[in-house]
Design a protein around this motif. Structure first.
Motif, PDB file in Angstrom:
ATOM      1  N   TYR A   3       9.711  26.986  30.859  1.00 45.11           N
ATOM      2  CA  TYR A   3      10.969  27.676  31.013  1.00 45.11           C
ATOM      3  C   TYR A   3      10.812  29.064  31.594  1.00 45.11           C
ATOM      4  O   TYR A   3      11.788  29.674  31.992  1.00 45.11           O
ATOM      5  N   HIS A   4       9.615  29.582  31.660  1.00 41.45           N
ATOM      6  CA  HIS A   4       9.429  30.944  32.152  1.00 41.45           C
ATOM      7  C   HIS A   4       9.839  31.127  33.618  1.00 41.45           C
ATOM      8  O   HIS A   4      10.506  32.116  33.926  1.00 41.45           O
ATOM      9  N   PRO A   5       9.512  30.213  34.540  1.00 43.72           N
ATOM     10  CA  PRO A   5      10.003  30.399  35.911  1.00 43.72           C
ATOM     11  C   PRO A   5      11.528  30.427  35.980  1.00 43.72           C
ATOM     12  O   PRO A   5      12.109  31.205  36.739  1.00 43.72           O
ATOM     13  N   MET A   6      12.175  29.597  35.167  1.00 45.29           N
ATOM     14  CA  MET A   6      13.639  29.574  35.147  1.00 45.29           C
ATOM     15  C   MET A   6      14.183  30.904  34.603  1.00 45.29           C
ATOM     16  O   MET A   6      15.145  31.447  35.133  1.00 45.29           O
ATOM     17  N   MET A   7      13.558  31.437  33.562  1.00 45.53           N
ATOM     18  CA  MET A   7      14.003  32.714  32.993  1.00 45.53           C
ATOM     19  C   MET A   7      13.779  33.857  33.988  1.00 45.53           C
ATOM     20  O   MET A   7      14.600  34.759  34.100  1.00 45.53           O
ATOM     21  N   GLU A   8      12.664  33.811  34.718  1.00 43.69           N
ATOM     22  CA  GLU A   8      12.397  34.853  35.714  1.00 43.69           C
ATOM     23  C   GLU A   8      13.446  34.814  36.817  1.00 43.69           C
ATOM     24  O   GLU A   8      13.919  35.856  37.281  1.00 43.69           O
ATOM     25  N   GLN A   9      13.844  33.612  37.239  1.00 43.98           N
ATOM     26  CA  GLN A   9      14.880  33.490  38.264  1.00 43.98           C
ATOM     27  C   GLN A   9      16.226  33.962  37.722  1.00 43.98           C
ATOM     28  O   GLN A   9      16.982  34.642  38.421  1.00 43.98           O
ATOM     29  N   ALA A  10      16.534  33.622  36.475  1.00 41.98           N
ATOM     30  CA  ALA A  10      17.785  34.084  35.859  1.00 41.98           C
ATOM     31  C   ALA A  10      17.794  35.609  35.781  1.00 41.98           C
ATOM     32  O   ALA A  10      18.816  36.245  36.052  1.00 41.98           O
ATOM     33  N   GLN A  11      16.661  36.195  35.443  1.00 42.99           N
ATOM     34  CA  GLN A  11      16.534  37.658  35.379  1.00 42.99           C
ATOM     35  C   GLN A  11      16.795  38.266  36.759  1.00 42.99           C
ATOM     36  O   GLN A  11      17.536  39.236  36.890  1.00 42.99           O
ATOM     37  N   ASN A  69      18.488  36.928  39.222  1.00 41.21           N
ATOM     38  CA  ASN A  69      19.902  36.723  39.561  1.00 41.21           C
ATOM     39  C   ASN A  69      20.780  37.762  38.871  1.00 41.21           C
ATOM     40  O   ASN A  69      21.689  38.319  39.486  1.00 41.21           O
ATOM     41  N   ALA A  70      20.515  38.019  37.592  1.00 40.37           N
ATOM     42  CA  ALA A  70      21.307  39.001  36.845  1.00 40.37           C
ATOM     43  C   ALA A  70      21.147  40.388  37.454  1.00 40.37           C
ATOM     44  O   ALA A  70      22.118  41.131  37.609  1.00 40.37           O
ATOM     45  N   MET A  71      19.931  40.740  37.809  1.00 38.97           N
ATOM     46  CA  MET A  71      19.683  42.056  38.405  1.00 38.97           C
ATOM     47  C   MET A  71      20.373  42.174  39.769  1.00 38.97           C
ATOM     48  O   MET A  71      20.913  43.213  40.102  1.00 38.97           O
ATOM     49  N   ALA A  72      20.363  41.104  40.555  1.00 39.67           N
ATOM     50  CA  ALA A  72      20.982  41.140  41.884  1.00 39.67           C
ATOM     51  C   ALA A  72      22.486  41.281  41.792  1.00 39.67           C
ATOM     52  O   ALA A  72      23.103  41.994  42.567  1.00 39.67           O
ATOM     53  N   VAL A  73      23.090  40.620  40.828  1.00 42.32           N
ATOM     54  CA  VAL A  73      24.542  40.657  40.692  1.00 42.32           C
ATOM     55  C   VAL A  73      25.005  41.973  40.093  1.00 42.32           C
ATOM     56  O   VAL A  73      25.942  42.592  40.593  1.00 42.32           O
ATOM     57  N   LEU A  74      24.357  42.396  39.045  1.00 42.48           N
ATOM     58  CA  LEU A  74      24.836  43.569  38.321  1.00 42.48           C
ATOM     59  C   LEU A  74      24.189  44.874  38.768  1.00 42.48           C
ATOM     60  O   LEU A  74      24.713  45.941  38.502  1.00 42.48           O
ATOM     61  N   GLU A  75      23.036  44.778  39.440  1.00 36.82           N
ATOM     62  CA  GLU A  75      22.334  45.955  39.944  1.00 36.82           C
ATOM     63  C   GLU A  75      22.223  47.069  38.908  1.00 36.82           C
ATOM     64  O   GLU A  75      22.439  48.233  39.195  1.00 36.82           O
ATOM     65  N   ALA A  76      21.897  46.714  37.699  1.00 41.56           N
ATOM     66  CA  ALA A  76      21.765  47.709  36.638  1.00 41.56           C
ATOM     67  C   ALA A  76      20.706  47.254  35.660  1.00 41.56           C
ATOM     68  O   ALA A  76      20.475  46.061  35.482  1.00 41.56           O
ATOM     69  N   ASP A  77      20.058  48.199  35.033  1.00 40.42           N
ATOM     70  CA  ASP A  77      19.021  47.874  34.061  1.00 40.42           C
ATOM     71  C   ASP A  77      19.610  47.198  32.829  1.00 40.42           C
ATOM     72  O   ASP A  77      18.922  46.467  32.140  1.00 40.42           O
ATOM     73  N   GLU A  78      20.903  47.430  32.532  1.00 38.50           N
ATOM     74  CA  GLU A  78      21.540  46.801  31.375  1.00 38.50           C
ATOM     75  C   GLU A  78      21.663  45.293  31.555  1.00 38.50           C
ATOM     76  O   GLU A  78      21.931  44.569  30.614  1.00 38.50           O
TER      77      GLU A  78
END
Length: 149
Positions: free
Chosen positions: A1-9, A11-20
């Protein structure tokens, strides 16, 4: 599951562009449980079921939540089982059924998509990406329509 979690991370960073937007907690079903993934160090916490859901629920009813220090001799799987039996672990893992599972139900039941037409991995992956993309567009369209009313 780690590659999937890294991709989700990512994606979240790209969309929200914030450390939160960093993912702090992941939840995975028993299909993702393996000793190597459970032992791997990462910058997020994981709650991974070690058994099928009905077996886990039966165990939770029969055994009280663990207390005290974690014994040192436990394997990664045994530590995860213990973590899931704690009050916090149990409450956090329950949220998986509220956040993840409805999407599959909506896709399978609501839209009638219960099989892939392509028979190889590349075709199935492309089909799944299309299904997920249209699912997200339908959600976005529904929320925009609701906001106008």
């Amino acid at each position: 599951y780690h590659p999937m979690m890294e991709q989700a991370q990512a994606n979240a960073m790209a969309v929200l562009e914030a450390d939160e937007s960093k993912i702090k907690l992941g939840r995975a079903d028993a299909g993702y449980c393996n000793e190597a993934d459970l032992e791997r160090e990462c910058d997020y916490e994981m709650l991974t079921a070690t058994k099928k859901d009905w077996k886990r629920r039966k165990e939770m009813r029969e055994a009280p939540p663990p207390r005290g220090r974690i014994p040192k001799h436990l394997s990664a799987t045994q530590r995860m089982e213990r973590k899931l039996r704690t009050k916090r672990g149990s409450e956090e893992y329950k949220k998986r059924s509220q956040t993840i599972e409805p999407v599959f139900g909506q896709i399978k039941s609501g839209r009638g998509i219960d099989a892939f037409y392509g028979r190889d991995l590349v075709s199935a992956r492309g089909e799944w990406n299309l299904i997920c993309g249209t699912h997200n567009l339908l959600k976005l369209f529904g929320s925009l329509r609701a906001a106008r009313n």
